[in-house]
Write a protein that holds these residues in place. Structure first.
Motif, mmCIF file in Angstrom:
data_model
loop_
_atom_site.group_PDB
_atom_site.id
_atom_site.type_symbol
_atom_site.label_atom_id
_atom_site.label_comp_id
_atom_site.label_asym_id
_atom_site.label_seq_id
_atom_site.Cartn_x
_atom_site.Cartn_y
_atom_site.Cartn_z
ATOM 1 N N LEU A 180 81.269 -104.308 -9.443
ATOM 2 C CA LEU A 180 80.702 -105.570 -9.012
ATOM 3 C C LEU A 180 81.282 -106.686 -9.832
ATOM 4 O O LEU A 180 81.391 -106.596 -11.033
ATOM 5 C CB LEU A 180 79.168 -105.554 -9.162
ATOM 6 C CG LEU A 180 78.432 -104.522 -8.288
ATOM 7 C CD1 LEU A 180 76.955 -104.552 -8.626
ATOM 8 C CD2 LEU A 180 78.637 -104.797 -6.828
ATOM 9 N N LEU A 223 81.078 -106.663 -3.214
ATOM 10 C CA LEU A 223 81.163 -105.229 -3.419
ATOM 11 C C LEU A 223 82.594 -104.785 -3.226
ATOM 12 O O LEU A 223 83.388 -105.443 -2.558
ATOM 13 C CB LEU A 223 80.260 -104.492 -2.428
ATOM 14 C CG LEU A 223 78.757 -104.660 -2.601
ATOM 15 C CD1 LEU A 223 78.030 -103.974 -1.459
ATOM 16 C CD2 LEU A 223 78.293 -104.107 -3.924
ATOM 17 N N CYS A 232 66.855 -96.942 -1.198
ATOM 18 C CA CYS A 232 67.777 -97.464 -2.218
ATOM 19 C C CYS A 232 68.818 -96.406 -2.549
ATOM 20 O O CYS A 232 68.479 -95.215 -2.697
ATOM 21 C CB CYS A 232 67.018 -97.844 -3.499
ATOM 22 S SG CYS A 232 65.959 -99.295 -3.297
ATOM 23 N N LEU A 254 76.405 -95.004 -8.018
ATOM 24 C CA LEU A 254 77.205 -96.115 -8.512
ATOM 25 C C LEU A 254 78.534 -96.116 -7.770
ATOM 26 O O LEU A 254 79.070 -95.060 -7.440
ATOM 27 C CB LEU A 254 77.459 -95.973 -10.019
ATOM 28 C CG LEU A 254 76.238 -96.090 -10.928
ATOM 29 C CD1 LEU A 254 76.634 -95.771 -12.359
ATOM 30 C CD2 LEU A 254 75.626 -97.471 -10.845
ATOM 31 N N GLN A 255 79.049 -97.299 -7.517
ATOM 32 C CA GLN A 255 80.261 -97.393 -6.709
ATOM 33 C C GLN A 255 81.479 -97.532 -7.622
ATOM 34 O O GLN A 255 81.608 -98.509 -8.358
ATOM 35 C CB GLN A 255 80.170 -98.586 -5.750
ATOM 36 C CG GLN A 255 79.067 -98.430 -4.727
ATOM 37 C CD GLN A 255 79.306 -99.274 -3.495
ATOM 38 O OE1 GLN A 255 80.325 -99.913 -3.365
ATOM 39 N NE2 GLN A 255 78.350 -99.264 -2.579
ATOM 40 N N LYS A 271 69.729 -94.791 -13.063
ATOM 41 C CA LYS A 271 70.623 -95.874 -12.641
ATOM 42 C C LYS A 271 70.234 -97.196 -13.307
ATOM 43 O O LYS A 271 71.090 -97.994 -13.686
ATOM 44 C CB LYS A 271 70.567 -96.005 -11.123
ATOM 45 C CG LYS A 271 71.505 -97.060 -10.564
ATOM 46 C CD LYS A 271 71.400 -97.147 -9.051
ATOM 47 C CE LYS A 271 72.318 -98.234 -8.500
ATOM 48 N NZ LYS A 271 72.218 -98.339 -7.028
ATOM 49 N N ILE A 327 72.794 -99.675 -15.522
ATOM 50 C CA ILE A 327 73.046 -101.080 -15.194
ATOM 51 C C ILE A 327 72.495 -101.997 -16.284
ATOM 52 O O ILE A 327 73.096 -103.018 -16.634
ATOM 53 C CB ILE A 327 72.436 -101.431 -13.824
ATOM 54 C CG1 ILE A 327 73.033 -100.536 -12.740
ATOM 55 C CG2 ILE A 327 72.689 -102.888 -13.475
ATOM 56 C CD1 ILE A 327 74.536 -100.649 -12.601
ATOM 57 N N CYS A 356 66.906 -102.489 -6.070
ATOM 58 C CA CYS A 356 67.422 -101.111 -6.066
ATOM 59 C C CYS A 356 68.235 -100.801 -7.317
ATOM 60 O O CYS A 356 69.152 -99.972 -7.289
ATOM 61 C CB CYS A 356 68.254 -100.855 -4.818
ATOM 62 S SG CYS A 356 67.306 -100.868 -3.276
ATOM 63 N N ASN A 357 67.928 -101.528 -8.404
ATOM 64 C CA ASN A 357 68.604 -101.320 -9.693
ATOM 65 C C ASN A 357 70.120 -101.507 -9.596
ATOM 66 O O ASN A 357 70.900 -100.815 -10.250
ATOM 67 C CB ASN A 357 68.286 -99.925 -10.238
ATOM 68 C CG ASN A 357 66.843 -99.775 -10.608
ATOM 69 O OD1 ASN A 357 66.145 -100.763 -10.831
ATOM 70 N ND2 ASN A 357 66.356 -98.543 -10.659
ATOM 71 N N ASN A 358 70.544 -102.458 -8.783
ATOM 72 C CA ASN A 358 71.957 -102.810 -8.682
ATOM 73 C C ASN A 358 72.251 -104.015 -9.554
ATOM 74 O O ASN A 358 71.347 -104.753 -9.972
ATOM 75 C CB ASN A 358 72.330 -103.119 -7.227
ATOM 76 C CG ASN A 358 72.337 -101.871 -6.363
ATOM 77 O OD1 ASN A 358 72.743 -100.801 -6.810
ATOM 78 N ND2 ASN A 358 71.857 -101.998 -5.131
ATOM 79 N N ASP A 389 73.302 -107.686 -10.331
ATOM 80 C CA ASP A 389 73.156 -108.943 -9.602
ATOM 81 C C ASP A 389 73.457 -110.086 -10.562
ATOM 82 O O ASP A 389 73.474 -109.893 -11.787
ATOM 83 C CB ASP A 389 71.737 -109.062 -9.033
ATOM 84 C CG ASP A 389 71.672 -110.033 -7.867
ATOM 85 O OD1 ASP A 389 72.703 -110.691 -7.596
ATOM 86 O OD2 ASP A 389 70.601 -110.144 -7.256
#
Length: 412
Positions: A12, A22, A37, A41-42, A117, A121, A196-198, A200
């Motif tokens: 990210l 993304l 969610c 991880l990407q 996750k 993050i 969703c614990n991403n 940001d």
């Protein structure tokens, strides 16, 4: 790692419009949905292999080598101010290696739950991103300081005592640590753990003020220091070249024979004095030694002249040894600065919108891998430069190893 490079590698990043984007690449992990969610991880397969199985072992090696540097430089024989700065650089490098190692483990392995996750993050946002930038900036300023100190020592030695007195050294160290902390404190407010614990971004990252602040910080903490290091290195190289040219030994054979003619008065049995020229063949080194030896038998008997000669000779050897140590330190600093520049100059081109307009493309990802590797290598390669170019480091290192080995043998 770099200011934006590390986050872009994490999947990210903030683009030139300061909006969250993304990766277009598919994630390596299979997507699992918990309460609608994604737990995954990407990151790409290449990033997974590179960071987890290649970068993380290098971090451990760098940590061990920098701990060795700290132990060796803590020896009492390293009283030079240069070694005190190098000790601080080793300490900062230890912290950086720890931060990067945890980053590689947490961001390139598969989380099991949303809480797992969240921790990954959270570490990326609140620990790795701000702290890694602080340690990188401290490393830059400390490298500049030790390079300038060495430059003053060899080029203007009479001014060193005035420029590097204890009060100014303390003030310099405060600036080297306080300024990076203040400049990078805003990084604690740029990213957050979102839905969703991403990862940001906050409202601060969307302002033009932050964009201009980031550019100014990059200029102050990366571009200007690189220019100063290049200029200082050029001066150090010219000083070393001039010293080598000045003290280059003349190509004369030490065993060459010289002919000296002396007139010795002979007193024959008849009246008058006859003189006879006698040729005396002596070597050049012998003639220089004879000029230093005592002539009067009385002085030779009481030993005062001999003691004076021995004292002068020992002082001369100490002076030569000190000059050799100063020369080794200077050459070592040139190599350290050059190695550091090799890791920092490519990082300039990794800044978003400088060369790469779209940081989500694969070209930027692969460039980020190479840049992060080069920067990490600079943290662990210092050890090999110390061993190669500093005799004092070699001696203390061997002594420490022998003591450790004997202690291990005795305890076992």
């Amino acid at each position: 790692m770099g200011d934006q490079t590390g986050l872009s590698s994490a999947a990210l990043t903030v683009d030139h419009n300061l909006t969250l984007t993304l990766l277009s690449n598919p994630p390596f992990d299979s997507i699992e949905l918990i309460n609608n969610c994604s737990v995954a991880l990407q990151y790409t397969f290449v990033e997974h292999i590179f960071y987890l199985y290649f970068m993380s072992p290098l971090c451990l090696i760098g940590l061990v080598l920098n701990v060795i540097n700290l132990i060796v430089f803590s020896d009492r024989s390293f009283k030079n101010l240069t070694f005190k700065y190098l000790r601080l650089i080793a300490f900062v490098d230890c912290i950086t290696c720890i931060l990067v190692f945890i980053y590689c483990i947490t961001n390139y392995t598969r989380p099991r739950t949303l809480n797992d996750k969240y921790f990954r993050i959270w570490y990326l946002v609140n620990v790795y991103f701000p702290m890694a930038n602080i340690t990188a900036a401290c490393n830059v300023l400390l490298t500049i300081t030790v390079t300038i100190e060495r430059l003053v020592s060899v080029r203007w030695p009479m001014s060193k005592q005035r420029l590097f007195n204890p009060n100014r050294v303390l003030l310099t160290l405060i600036i080297c640590f306080l300024f990076p902390i203040l400049a990078n404190s805003v990084n604690f407010l740029v990213y957050k753990v979102g839905g969703c614990n991403n990862l940001d971004v906050t409202m601060i990252a969307t302002t033009k003020a932050y964009k201009y602040f980031s550019i100014c910080k990059e200029v102050l903490l990366r571009f200007i220091p690189i220019c100063i290091l290049i200029f200082s290195n050029c001066l150090l190289l010219s000083t070393v070249h001039a010293a080598n040219k000045k003290f280059k030994p003349t190509k004369k054979s030490h065993n060459s024979l010289t002919v000296t003619t002396t007139s010795i008065s002979l007193q024959p049995s008849s009246n008058g004095c006859d003189t006879k020229s006698i040729n005396k063949y002596i070597s050049e080194s012998q003639s220089q030694t004879d000029s230093l030896l005592p002539i009067s038998p009385d002085e030779n008997t009481n030993g005062q002249q001999r003691a004076s000669f021995v004292s002068t000779n020992s002082k001369s050897r100490m002076h030569i040894r000190k000059q050799q140590q100063e020369k080794q330190l200077t050459i070592m600093l040139v190599w350290l600065s050059t190695l550091y520049l090799c890791g920092q100059i490519p990082m300039l081109f990794a800044y978003p919108n400088f060369v790469f307009k779209d940081t989500s493309k694969a070209a930027y990802k692969y460039y980020a891998l190479v840049v992060n590797l080069l920067e990490l290598v600079t943290y662990l390669a210092n050890f090999f430069i110390y061993v190669k170019f500093t005799t004092q480091y070699q001696q203390v290192f061997r002594t420490k190893i022998k003591k450790l080995f004997f202690c291990f043998v005795k305890t076992s």
